[in-house]
Design a protein around this motif. Structure first.
Motif, PDB file in Angstrom:
ATOM      1  N   ASP A  18       1.162  -1.046   0.189  1.00 18.84           N
ATOM      2  CA  ASP A  18       0.142   0.033  -0.411  1.00 18.84           C
ATOM      3  C   ASP A  18       0.628   0.993   0.305  1.00 18.84           C
ATOM      4  OD1 ASP A  18      -2.207  -1.432   0.309  1.00 18.84           O
ATOM      5  OD2 ASP A  18      -2.411  -1.360   2.745  1.00 18.84           O
ATOM      6  N   GLY A  21       2.478   1.892  -3.228  1.00 16.97           N
ATOM      7  CA  GLY A  21       0.937   2.570  -4.297  1.00 16.97           C
ATOM      8  C   GLY A  21       1.062   3.667  -3.784  1.00 16.97           C
ATOM      9  N   LEU A  22       0.903   4.504  -2.940  1.00 17.27           N
ATOM     10  CA  LEU A  22       1.041   5.600  -2.409  1.00 17.27           C
ATOM     11  C   LEU A  22       2.276   6.391  -2.779  1.00 17.27           C
ATOM     12  CD1 LEU A  22      -0.724   5.181   0.735  1.00 17.27           C
ATOM     13  CD2 LEU A  22      -1.325   5.986  -0.705  1.00 17.27           C
ATOM     14  N   LYS A  23       3.657   6.149  -2.425  1.00 20.25           N
ATOM     15  CA  LYS A  23       4.724   6.780  -2.704  1.00 20.25           C
ATOM     16  C   LYS A  23       4.446   7.339  -4.769  1.00 20.25           C
ATOM     17  CE  LYS A  23       7.157   5.946   0.434  1.00 20.25           C
ATOM     18  NZ  LYS A  23       8.691   5.089   1.210  1.00 20.25           N
ATOM     19  N   LEU A  24       4.237   5.916  -4.717  1.00 19.72           N
ATOM     20  CA  LEU A  24       4.123   6.040  -6.682  1.00 19.72           C
ATOM     21  C   LEU A  24       3.344   7.467  -7.198  1.00 19.72           C
ATOM     22  CD1 LEU A  24       5.200   5.300  -9.676  1.00 19.72           C
ATOM     23  CD2 LEU A  24       2.933   3.206  -9.040  1.00 19.72           C
ATOM     24  N   ASP A  25       1.771   7.354  -6.226  1.00 27.17           N
ATOM     25  CA  ASP A  25       0.776   8.582  -6.218  1.00 27.17           C
ATOM     26  C   ASP A  25       1.054   9.664  -6.203  1.00 27.17           C
ATOM     27  OD1 ASP A  25      -0.759   6.665  -6.930  1.00 27.17           O
ATOM     28  OD2 ASP A  25      -1.749   6.266  -5.226  1.00 27.17           O
ATOM     29  N   ARG A  26       2.224   9.970  -5.630  1.00 21.28           N
ATOM     30  CA  ARG A  26       2.152  10.984  -4.835  1.00 21.28           C
ATOM     31  C   ARG A  26       4.225  11.332  -5.917  1.00 21.28           C
ATOM     32  NH1 ARG A  26       6.263  13.947  -2.450  1.00 21.28           N
ATOM     33  NH2 ARG A  26       6.102  15.259  -0.844  1.00 21.28           N
ATOM     34  N   VAL A  28       3.871  11.057  -8.860  1.00 25.29           N
ATOM     35  CA  VAL A  28       3.372  11.271  -9.692  1.00 25.29           C
ATOM     36  C   VAL A  28       2.684  12.458 -10.102  1.00 25.29           C
ATOM     37  CG1 VAL A  28       1.324  11.192 -11.621  1.00 25.29           C
ATOM     38  CG2 VAL A  28       2.675   9.155 -10.811  1.00 25.29           C
ATOM     39  N   LEU A  29       1.514  12.887  -8.941  1.00 20.02           N
ATOM     40  CA  LEU A  29       1.937  14.585  -8.219  1.00 20.02           C
ATOM     41  C   LEU A  29       2.759  15.318  -7.708  1.00 20.02           C
ATOM     42  CD1 LEU A  29      -1.306  13.504  -5.713  1.00 20.02           C
ATOM     43  CD2 LEU A  29      -1.144  14.264  -7.980  1.00 20.02           C
ATOM     44  N   GLU A  32       4.056  16.285 -11.629  1.00 27.09           N
ATOM     45  CA  GLU A  32       2.934  17.262 -12.040  1.00 27.09           C
ATOM     46  C   GLU A  32       2.863  18.557 -11.311  1.00 27.09           C
ATOM     47  OE1 GLU A  32      -1.051  15.405 -12.208  1.00 27.09           O
ATOM     48  OE2 GLU A  32      -0.837  14.274 -13.296  1.00 27.09           O
ATOM     49  N   GLN A  52      -3.768  17.348  -2.451  1.00 31.07           N
ATOM     50  CA  GLN A  52      -3.519  15.810  -2.633  1.00 31.07           C
ATOM     51  C   GLN A  52      -1.961  15.236  -2.223  1.00 31.07           C
ATOM     52  OE1 GLN A  52      -4.227  14.971  -6.897  1.00 31.07           O
ATOM     53  NE2 GLN A  52      -5.744  16.217  -6.545  1.00 31.07           N
ATOM     54  N   ILE A  56      -1.957  12.275   0.767  1.00 37.29           N
ATOM     55  CA  ILE A  56      -1.520  11.537   0.321  1.00 37.29           C
ATOM     56  C   ILE A  56       0.034  10.610   1.330  1.00 37.29           C
ATOM     57  CG2 ILE A  56       0.822   9.789  -0.682  1.00 37.29           C
ATOM     58  CD1 ILE A  56      -1.535  10.863  -3.517  1.00 37.29           C
TER      59      ILE A  56
END
Length: 75
Positions: A18, A21-26, A28-29, A32, A52, A56
């Protein structure tokens, strides 16, 4: 006890997945956000992306606390 059947170790492994996955989402954000900051006027709210990222970060901290709690049960 085998690591494959120990429910505490399995739970810690799930928490670690988990977090990854959150680190990957972070990441990407953050990418961006860095990209949008280069433009003089953005159509996307930079504050929204920052919120966001902070959310995270809070989720990652909560999961890390759960990992510590479950790890204590292994001792």
């Amino acid at each position: 006890m085998s690591a494959s059947i120990n429910p505490y170790i399995q739970r810690i492994q799930e928490f670690n997945k988990d977090i990854e996955g959150l680190k990957l989402d972070r990441a990407v954000l953050q990418y961006e956000l860095d990209d949008y900051k280069r433009y003089p006027v953005t159509t996307i709210s930079i504050d929204s992306i920052n919120e966001q990222i902070q959310h995270i970060d809070a989720l990652i901290n909560q999961i890390e606390i759960k990992i510590i709690q479950v790890s204590k049960l292994l001792r």
